[in-house]
Design an enzyme around this catalytic site. Structure first.
Site, PDB file in Angstrom:
ATOM      1  N   GLU A 107      49.597  32.807  -3.530  1.00 25.43           N
ATOM      2  CA  GLU A 107      48.836  32.138  -2.475  1.00 25.43           C
ATOM      3  C   GLU A 107      49.456  30.750  -2.270  1.00 25.43           C
ATOM      4  O   GLU A 107      49.604  29.998  -3.236  1.00 25.43           O
ATOM      5  CB  GLU A 107      47.379  31.982  -2.889  1.00 25.43           C
ATOM      6  CG  GLU A 107      46.634  33.281  -3.060  1.00 25.43           C
ATOM      7  CD  GLU A 107      45.205  33.033  -3.506  1.00 25.43           C
ATOM      8  OE1 GLU A 107      44.413  32.497  -2.710  1.00 25.43           O
ATOM      9  OE2 GLU A 107      44.887  33.362  -4.667  1.00 25.43           O
ATOM     10  N   ARG A 140      48.215  38.402 -18.752  1.00 26.75           N
ATOM     11  CA  ARG A 140      48.697  37.144 -18.202  1.00 26.75           C
ATOM     12  C   ARG A 140      49.086  36.180 -19.314  1.00 26.75           C
ATOM     13  O   ARG A 140      48.705  36.355 -20.476  1.00 26.75           O
ATOM     14  CB  ARG A 140      47.649  36.509 -17.284  1.00 26.75           C
ATOM     15  CG  ARG A 140      46.421  35.965 -18.018  1.00 26.75           C
ATOM     16  CD  ARG A 140      45.428  35.380 -17.024  1.00 26.75           C
ATOM     17  NE  ARG A 140      45.997  34.221 -16.342  1.00 26.75           N
ATOM     18  CZ  ARG A 140      45.400  33.625 -15.316  1.00 26.75           C
ATOM     19  NH1 ARG A 140      44.242  34.084 -14.848  1.00 26.75           N
ATOM     20  NH2 ARG A 140      45.944  32.568 -14.761  1.00 26.75           N
ATOM     21  N   LYS A 165      44.186  24.498 -10.484  1.00 27.31           N
ATOM     22  CA  LYS A 165      44.640  23.660  -9.371  1.00 27.31           C
ATOM     23  C   LYS A 165      43.644  22.536  -9.091  1.00 27.31           C
ATOM     24  O   LYS A 165      44.031  21.405  -8.790  1.00 27.31           O
ATOM     25  CB  LYS A 165      44.842  24.518  -8.122  1.00 27.31           C
ATOM     26  CG  LYS A 165      45.978  25.514  -8.246  1.00 27.31           C
ATOM     27  CD  LYS A 165      45.997  26.493  -7.074  1.00 27.31           C
ATOM     28  CE  LYS A 165      47.060  27.565  -7.274  1.00 27.31           C
ATOM     29  NZ  LYS A 165      47.010  28.600  -6.233  1.00 27.31           N
TER      30      LYS A 165
END
Length: 644
Positions: free
Chosen positions: A98, A328, A338
């Site tokens: 993204e 992950r 973020k």
């Protein structure tokens, strides 16, 4: 969501089934093998005499061979995934970020897996921007994401955008409605939560379907077109997929949103659209459009596999990709969110998204971590379905191991004190050869001047000697690395205001011809003053320490900001580097590897060297014509330099 009404199996049990049945290389834990008893040692011979011979020195070993860069594709989970598709099918993968922020260390695994998997099996990998939310996307993110992918050494077969397919996605949304696979809903966020059992985890209510679910197909189709034409404002209407009437225990099958209204111009399509598809609607269809064979993602999407396949089958796309999920990569001792990094940037705790104390990939690049070291780190960890939590020290250990045999060595003085060797002539210059590499690696030689005036590090001098100190002190001989004979400090001067030593006077202990000299107990670093050689190279050295005190800043109360260290960055404004630095800068990158072999990826951070006994350093982008700025990449040892 365990034990909810309408579900014959709990969600954890369902996840376990999906993992066990559908993911290659995943099995139940095996029983531990019984350890075999060790054979008893034979009794010692009471008449044997103790050996009076020293054991032989261990043979000199060659540097450890680097791990096969394709090891994680040849065996284990990824090898099993490849076998699930026809052997003669050309592999096609994608990396779908993204564009709403900077990539972090966790994304390096996704990049390495998707691009590396395709490359290993002779296929292709697309860089696809999942640009379906214009409210969060900025041009800088598109630029930096591609830059990082290429810096890591990968060239996308194609660069695509989900927005390229907006027209086709809209057509399929109408098709989904027409086959009674979607409906327009006007519920509030609270309504949605209530339909899914409420917010009280301990007292879940039975799930139930939305009242709009049974509206006629033609009515939903008209309402969807009204959404597109501007009849509704954001939040007043959205398209939902009609999956399994809430009887399925998988929340990814609870009528997910397919389209929502956003009144924000898109960077590529402008004002054409007021409705935008969600990830759950877009991703699987774009995978199909692009001919993706293996849609590799992390295990938080494991439940999405069912809705992924449901949508592709319901609209009957001609190409059916295969989604598979791996664990992950998380790094402890820092924050990767973020939102939290933005807080650090906005409140000036750090200088920007590329501050070397962060674990964004732009920050690691600026800090000087080589792209090959990051890929080697991912390869060392391997790829399985298990989530991997790694502490910073483990990552730094891997970087240090990578740099050890590939980085040239220089002398760096962080906090210099001038030393004048009184018995050398004012114009004395001796050129001394020094190897760039360690003993086991031939990186060539360079020459450095030795003159009447040299600079040593403040930590290498004490005004009063002691038995446990072996470096420079008044009256004690000390060696200068690579200089033939030692020097002895005779006197020193101090600054009255600061009390710091500013200048040392010494003698050069060269013995009369034919006589031997006593080898000093220690050798220290130094840099000579020689304008003819452009020595020393003046620098500002920035010692980067961990930004946070604990291994889990997210758990600190009242917030992660309370965990920030005051000494996470220490600056030495008057540092000096020996002249070999100029050659290293001219020859960058050294060694040439990964994406840095391309001129456009060869930034100042590719000027790297090992500062002997201090750490590994690189040149920072703040470097000017008048002053070199250096960042420490990692210390020489795991426990060194954490608070220095």
């Amino acid at each position: 969501m365990e034990g909810e009404a309408g579900s014959d199996k709990s969600l954890p049990e369902r996840v376990k089934e999906v993992v066990k049945e559908n993911i290659p290389g995943t099995t139940e834990k095996k029983e531990k093998k019984e350890k075999k008893p060790k054979a008893p040692k034979p009794p010692k011979d009471p008449n044997a005499k103790p050996a009076n011979v020293k054991p032989p020195k261990p043979a000199k070993t060659e540097p450890a061979a680097p791990l096969d860069p394709d090891a994680m594709f040849k065996e284990g989970w990824l090898a099993g995934v490849r076998k699930e598709r026809p052997e003669d099918e050309t592999v096609c993968t994608r990396f779908p970020p993204e564009p709403n922020g900077y990539l972090h260390i966790g994304h390096s695994k996704a990049i390495a897996v998707n691009f590396g998997f395709a490359r290993h099996y002779g296929g292709t990998c697309n860089l696809r921007y999942d640009d379906t939310n214009p409210e969060a996307e900025e041009e800088i993110y598109f630029v930096k994401i591609e830059e990082i992918v290429r810096w890591l050494g990968f060239d996308p077969a194609r660069i695509t955008y989900s927005s390229d397919s907006f027209d086709k996605l809209y057509e399929l949304a109408e098709k989904l409605i027409s086959v009674d696979g979607a409906y327009v809903c006007h519920c509030t966020p609270d309504d949605l939560k209530d339909q899914r059992g409420g917010t009280d985890v301990k007292n879940k209510k039975p799930r139930y379907a939305c009242v709009h679910r049974s509206r006629p197909i033609e009515e939903s189709l008209a309402e969807f077109r009204a959404m597109k034409d501007g009849k509704y404002k954001p939040g007043e209407a959205f398209l939902r997929m009609k999956t399994d009437d809430f009887k399925n225990g998988n929340p990814q099958m609870w009528d997910l949103v397919a389209y929502r209204i956003l009144e924000k111009p898109h960077h590529r399509t402008g004002d054409k659209w007021r409705i935008y598809p969600t990830y759950d609607f877009t991703h699987c269809l774009c995978d199909s459009f692009e001919g993706i064979t293996h849609s590799l993602c992390t295990t938080e999407f494991i439940l999405s596999r069912e809705s992924y396949e449901w949508l592709n089958n319901t609209v009957d796309v001609p190409h059916k990709p295969m989604q598979r999920e791996y664990g992950r990569l998380n790094i402890g001792g820092t924050v990767l969110s973020k939102r939290k990094i933005k807080k650090l940037v906005d409140d000036k705790y750090v200088s920007g998204w590329d501050d070397p104390r962060l674990y964004t990939l732009v920050a690691l690049r600026r800090r000087g971590v080589p792209p090959g070291a990051i890929l080697s780190f991912v390869n060392e960890l391997g790829v399985t379905t298990a989530k991997i939590n790694i502490q910073i020290v483990r990552f730094e250990q891997s970087v240090r191991k990578y740099l050890e045999m590939s980085t040239p060595r220089l002398m760096l003085v962080l906090d210099p004190i001038k030393v004048i060797i009184d018995d050398l002539p004012d114009d004395y210059i001796e050129e001394i050869e020094n190897a760039f590499g360690p003993k086991d690696v031939d990186m060539g030689l360079h020459k450095m001047p030795f003159t009447k005036t040299v600079y040593i590090d403040r930590d290498d001098f004490r005004e009063e000697d002691s038995k446990d100190f072996f470096r420079m002190a008044p009256g004690k001989p000390v060696g200068l690395l690579k200089v033939p004979f030692p020097i002895t400090a005779k006197s020193f001067t101090k600054d009255e205001s600061t009390g710091l030593v500013t200048e040392i006077h010494a003698t050069y202990d060269k013995p009369p011809e034919g006589e031997k000299f006593k080898k000093p107990k220690a050798y220290i670093q130094w840099v000579a003053e020689s304008p003819a050689h452009r020595s020393p190279v003046k620098a500002e050295a920035r010692i980067v320490n961990p930004l946070f005190k604990s291994d889990n800043p997210d758990d600190v109360e009242p917030s992660f900001l309370a965990d920030i260290r005051e000494d996470s960055l220490k600056i030495f404004p008057n540092a000096m580097v020996e002249v070999g630095f100029n050659e290293i800068e001219a020859r960058r990158p050294w060694p040439q590897e990964a994406g840095e072999s391309k001129p456009e990826n060869c930034g100042p951070e590719s000027v790297r060297f090992q500062a002997m006994r201090i750490g590994y350093f690189c040149m920072d982008k703040d470097t000017t014509k008048d002053k070199v700025i250096l960042n420490r990449i990692v210390s020489l040892k795991e426990d060194a330099g954490k608070t220095s």
